[in-house]
Enzyme design. Structure first.
Site, PDB file in Angstrom:
ATOM      1  N   ASN A   1      -1.029   2.536   5.997  1.00 36.79           N
ATOM      2  CA  ASN A   1      -0.340   1.191   5.786  1.00 36.79           C
ATOM      3  C   ASN A   1       0.037   0.505   6.998  1.00 36.79           C
ATOM      4  OD1 ASN A   1      -0.406   2.240   3.131  1.00 36.79           O
ATOM      5  ND2 ASN A   1       1.978   2.602   3.187  1.00 36.79           N
TER       6      ASN A   1
ATOM      7  N   CYS B   1       0.880  -1.077   0.108  1.00 37.37           N
ATOM      8  CA  CYS B   1      -0.005  -0.119   0.159  1.00 37.37           C
ATOM      9  C   CYS B   1       0.984   1.273   0.184  1.00 37.37           C
ATOM     10  CB  CYS B   1      -1.080  -0.077   1.272  1.00 37.37           C
ATOM     11  SG  CYS B   1      -1.968  -1.611   1.370  1.00 37.37           S
TER      12      CYS B   1
ATOM     13  N   LYS C   1      10.927 -15.639 -11.318  1.00 41.01           N
ATOM     14  CA  LYS C   1      10.428 -14.674 -12.325  1.00 41.01           C
ATOM     15  C   LYS C   1       9.479 -15.109 -13.452  1.00 41.01           C
ATOM     16  CE  LYS C   1      12.963 -11.419 -10.954  1.00 41.01           C
ATOM     17  NZ  LYS C   1      12.625 -12.019  -9.707  1.00 41.01           N
TER      18      LYS C   1
ATOM     19  N   HIS D   1      15.022 -38.138  -8.951  1.00 45.37           N
ATOM     20  CA  HIS D   1      14.183 -38.277  -7.532  1.00 45.37           C
ATOM     21  C   HIS D   1      12.908 -37.803  -7.470  1.00 45.37           C
ATOM     22  CE1 HIS D   1      17.911 -40.029  -5.370  1.00 45.37           C
ATOM     23  NE2 HIS D   1      18.452 -39.099  -6.391  1.00 45.37           N
TER      24      HIS D   1
END
Length: 621
Positions: free
Chosen positions: A106, A2, A497, A516
């Site tokens: 905030n 915020c 990303k 695995h």
């Protein structure tokens, strides 16, 4: 997360507030709003879901429907990222109580439910699902028995548990803006005949370069003529005015389509700026970490790194460096886990926190937890951060600023790269101070870092090839990233990303772990992205690639020019770099992964700079 903007000015405050909100869009938000005191000293408010452009449209509609000017000399504004309550106009800030108090907030008021129950008994009516509305009601309640708005806010905050940055205005004290800070950042912008508040200096750069950074527990009484600050005990205090080196133009897009793209291409310069003044010929200047750094480093027997998200991945790379190169134990942990268990902290530990913003709530809480046992364990604290005057920098013994410049895109790029550069410098400084690194090794590392901007620039030149490769993700929902050694955390960063900005599910694995479990996922429908530097593990990695190839996996391989992985069939190879060493390799190979994620996101049509549900600076849990 915020964002807050507010001000008391000699001119109409609305354009300043709107511009400030636009400059905070990168933090992530789902709604926004403005409240101001008009010429009749009444509170006017407009709120809207969605982008700031939607708020501007709502303001114009409000003017027409109410025959109102919607202007004033004092006001507050906010961009909200939903915590308590779904994204909705009634949950958007500012919140108003009885047309006498308007608040932006905030943070999180942890005891809001008990406060809400008390306030309902007292006759207050709630119109939102947020924790913030209890703030407006509390200030209103104490305003009835207080001489000033300042006094009311000072009384109200004593009833709050949790974190907050507050901006408060009231017609009953119509020349004052009150700001308060505890656990969430807030700055005051100093002007001539006008003053402002914001959660980030970038919001105020068009109107001032001079800032006061409020400290924990501070409450400020702000008018056009003055700023008076009180500490948590109610005593007047002086806080220094700092001049920002940022300019309003530094956060503009320029020729780039997105901030993320701009910031990817700023990385060569960001590395140059991070190295400037930190190295001398072939040596690292240990004093770059603080004037006491060398004496502290001599006593260090182990490193403990605490971070979140991308910063955590940089710490994982550093773990390999510290243990492989100088033989110093290094432990890396996610801050949100570390702070809620009973960790064993050994004597003579260097406790390193890493954060782009310096305000990451979990990382800051972990630091504060360790500081309680700091003296008895002979612990020193160091923060690696991109923001001067942030909470982490103020609370740490040693500070290393990365000088990456403003990073607006939510998905971190140049902050990550400069964190790795900082950690490489730290490795060298600690190694030399303790006699664990030879002068020859230090010279090799420094020369490699000096070549790094050129290596990154060369990697960026592959953008067109990577753009073409991104097309194979157009109809894909999952991807796998593989790496070995330091390339494993780089694979983790690449996967993060991709999922952050394209919303494709992506996982990273050490390539040796294929048998695995992950091998079961491999078929012609899942792209497998692999990093193949020319190192001691290359031949083993090639064997792992054959395992993927045999099962029809679609492979993208980023390799060193000397790695000699051949493009054939379902394997596409990009010779991303050459002549990289143990330090420069993970930094350089990260660049094509950033470009790949960016161009996949463009193909998917997602919001690159402001991905859904995410925030740039996570200042709450």
């Amino acid at each position: 997360m915020c964002g807050i903007v507010g001000g008391v000015a000699e001119r109409n405050i609305v354009p300043i507030l709107l511009e400030g909100l636009k400059r905070l869009e990168y933090r992530g938000y789902d709604s926004s709003g403005i409240a101001l005191l008009n010429a009749n000293q009444e509170i006017e408010r407009v709120r809207s879901l969605g982008k700031i452009s939607a708020l501007e449209t709502s303001i114009e509609a409000y003017k027409r429907s109410e025959s109102a000017l919607f202007n004033g000399f004092i006001g507050i504004a906010h961009t909200r990222w939903a915590t308590h309550g779904v994204p909705a106009e009634n949950n958007a800030h500012p919140h108003i109580c009885n047309n006498q108090v308007a608040v932006v907030h905030n943070g999180i008021i942890e005891n809001y439910q008990s406060l809400k129950a008390e306030q309902i008994v007292e006759g207050y009516r709630f119109t939102s699902e947020t924790d913030t509305e209890v703030v407006a009601h509390a200030v209103h309640k104490f305003l009835q028995s207080s001489k000033t708005l300042l006094e009311a806010v000072q009384k109200a905050v004593k009833t709050f548990d949790g974190a907050y940055a507050l901006g408060v205005v009231s017609p009953q004290d119509n020349h004052h803006l009150i700001a308060a800070r505890k656990g969430s950042p807030l700055v005051i912008g100093i002007g001539i005949g006008e003053h402002f508040i914001a959660s980030d200096v970038s919001a105020l750069l068009p109107v001032t370069q001079n800032f006061i950074f409020l400290e924990e527990g501070d409450i400020a009484e702000i008018t056009r003529e003055s700023v008076v600050i009180y500490d948590i005990a109610g005593n007047k205090v002086e806080r220094p005015v700092k001049q920002s080196q940022l300019s309003a133009n530094s956060v503009e897009l320029g020729e780039h389509r997105h901030y993320m793209h701009k910031e990817i291409f700023e990385q060569p310069q960001a590395v140059i700026d991070t190295l400037e003044g930190r190295i001398s010929q072939d040596h690292v200047l240990v004093s770059s970490f603080g004037h006491q750094a060398e004496e502290i480093f001599k006593q260090v027997n182990q490193i403990q790194i605490i971070a979140c998200g991308t910063s955590y991945h940089s710490g994982l790379v550093a773990k390999y460096w510290f243990e492989d190169i100088i033989g110093l134990p290094c432990f890396v942990e996610v801050a949100s886990e570390y702070r809620y268990r009973n960790p064993v902290v050994l004597n003579n530990t260097l406790f390193v926190t890493i954060s782009q913003s310096g305000e990451t709530a979990d990382t800051l809480a972990a630091l504060q937890q360790v500081k309680k046992i700091k003296q008895e364990k002979n612990i020193a604290t160091l923060c690696i951060c991109n923001v001067p005057e942030s909470s982490l920098t103020r609370e740490s013994d040693l500070i290393f600023l990365t000088h990456a410049g403003p990073e607006i895109g939510v998905a971190s790029t140049k902050a990550f790269t400069t964190q790795l550069v900082a950690l490489a410098l730290l490795l060298t400084a600690v190694g030399r101070s303790k006699g664990l690194m030879t002068e020859k090794r230090e010279n090799i590392i420094v020369k490699g870092l000096q070549k790094l901007p050129g290596l990154i620039q060369k990697a960026l030149e592959h953008e067109d090839v990577i753009k073409e490769m991104a097309k194979c993700f157009a109809d894909r929902d999952s991807a796998l990233f593989l790496g070995r050694g330091t390339m494993y955390p780089i694979a983790m960063e690449g996967a993060l990303k991709l999922k952050e900005i394209s919303y494709i599910h992506a996982e990273a694995y050490p390539a040796g772990e294929l048998k695995h479990g992950p091998l079961a996922l491999i078929d012609e429908a899942i792209p497998v992205v692999t990093i193949a530097p020319n190192d001691d593990l290359l031949e083993k990695l090639k064997s792992n690639l054959q395992e993927v190839k045999a099962r029809g996996g679609q492979m993208i391989v980023f390799e060193d020019e000397k790695s000699n992985v051949d493009s054939e069939g379902n394997m596409r190879v990009v010779k991303a770099t050459s002549n990289v060493g143990r330090i420069t390799a993970p930094i350089t190979f990260n660049i094509p992964l950033q470009l790949l994620s960016y161009h996949v996101a463009l193909i998917k049509g997602t919001d690159v700079d402001q991905p859904r549900n995410l925030a740039k600076s996570v200042t709450v849990e």
